[in-house]
Design a protein around this motif. Structure first.
Motif, short mmCIF file in Angstrom:
data_model
loop_
_atom_site.label_atom_id
_atom_site.label_comp_id
_atom_site.label_asym_id
_atom_site.label_seq_id
_atom_site.Cartn_x
_atom_site.Cartn_y
_atom_site.Cartn_z
N UNK A 268 5.43 6.72 20.54
CA UNK A 268 6.10 7.32 19.39
C UNK A 268 5.58 6.74 18.08
N UNK A 269 5.37 5.42 18.03
CA UNK A 269 4.85 4.79 16.81
C UNK A 269 3.45 5.31 16.49
N UNK A 270 2.61 5.46 17.51
CA UNK A 270 1.26 5.98 17.30
C UNK A 270 1.34 7.43 16.83
N UNK A 271 2.20 8.24 17.45
CA UNK A 271 2.35 9.64 17.03
C UNK A 271 2.84 9.74 15.59
N UNK B 44 4.05 11.08 5.36
CA UNK B 44 4.77 9.88 5.79
C UNK B 44 4.29 8.57 5.16
N UNK B 45 3.10 8.52 4.64
CA UNK B 45 2.53 7.31 4.02
C UNK B 45 2.49 6.12 4.96
N UNK C 120 0.13 9.17 13.16
CA UNK C 120 -0.85 10.25 13.08
C UNK C 120 -0.34 11.50 12.40
N UNK C 121 0.97 11.56 12.06
CA UNK C 121 1.46 12.70 11.31
C UNK C 121 0.70 12.76 9.99
N UNK C 122 0.63 13.92 9.37
CA UNK C 122 -0.12 14.00 8.11
C UNK C 122 0.30 12.91 7.14
N UNK D 205 -7.30 3.67 12.19
CA UNK D 205 -8.60 3.99 11.60
C UNK D 205 -8.64 5.43 11.12
N UNK D 206 -7.94 6.33 11.83
CA UNK D 206 -7.88 7.73 11.41
C UNK D 206 -7.09 7.88 10.11
N UNK D 207 -6.16 6.98 9.84
CA UNK D 207 -5.31 7.07 8.66
C UNK D 207 -5.96 6.37 7.47
N UNK D 208 -6.51 5.19 7.70
CA UNK D 208 -7.05 4.36 6.63
C UNK D 208 -8.40 3.83 7.06
N UNK D 209 -9.38 3.86 6.15
CA UNK D 209 -10.66 3.25 6.44
C UNK D 209 -10.42 1.76 6.58
N UNK D 210 -10.78 1.18 7.72
CA UNK D 210 -10.45 -0.22 7.99
C UNK D 210 -11.61 -1.10 7.59
#
Length: 176
Positions: free
Chosen positions: A47-50, A59-60, A53-55, A34-39
């Motif tokens: 590690x996958x969650x981190x 990383x897209x 959350x990278x900018x 949700x922080x990356x894309x409006x759901x």
């Protein structure tokens, strides 16, 4: 983390934690997505969650795909169907998959999950995806597939996350 055990503070990324480890991880994935894309969904869940959350500009990535396991520790395969037109008539087209993207998680651990499948080209319309194709386990669905061929199906199921005892997160990917 065991089934029904609380997370230690160092074992998770953000979120509110309950006594249900699978629910907690899926909720953390949902919050991160949700922080990356409006759901209007070393390999580990943390590690996958981190990585997610990278900018975003770097990383897209927009999704942490995952596999769920029932209390019998067998992988869960989701099924769903959409409608295709064949000879001018609507028919059901069934899709099955071990791989999911979380859409939302309620306070009582009910979640809406979207089935993810592989296809060499992005499906041009609903029903144009290759599912698990009667595979017996997730590795048969995943082995030797190109990461970029993982696609959303638009087929969602609602599950009670309290019914699961384990989760395997795959590396974060872009499917939106």
């Amino acid at each position: 983390m065991g089934c029904g055990k609380r997370f230690d503070k160092d074992d998770h990324v953000g979120g509110t934690f309950t006594d249900d480890c699978v629910c907690d991880v899926v909720r953390a994935i949902a919050d991160a997505q949700e922080d990356v894309v409006d759901m209007a969904c070393d390999v580990s869940c943390s590690k996958s969650i981190s990585n997610l959350l990278e900018p975003v500009s770097r990383n897209n990535l927009d999704t942490v795909p995952f596999i769920l396991y029932g209390k019998d520790l067998q992988p869960f395969k989701g099924f769903g169907a959409d409608i295709q037109i064949k000879n001018g008539k609507p028919i059901f087209d069934c899709t099955e998959s071990f791989i999911f993207r979380v859409k939302e998680v309620s306070d009582d651990c009910c979640a809406v999950l979207e089935l993810l499948t592989f296809d060499a080209v992005e499906p041009s319309k609903p029903g144009d995806q290759d599912g698990a194709e009667c595979n017996d386990d997730p590795c048969e669905q995943l082995d030797w597939k190109y990461v970029n061929d993982l696609n959303r199906t638009g087929i969602c199921i609602t599950v009670d996350l309290n019914c699961f005892c384990a989760i395997t997160c795959l590396p974060a990917v872009s499917v939106l």
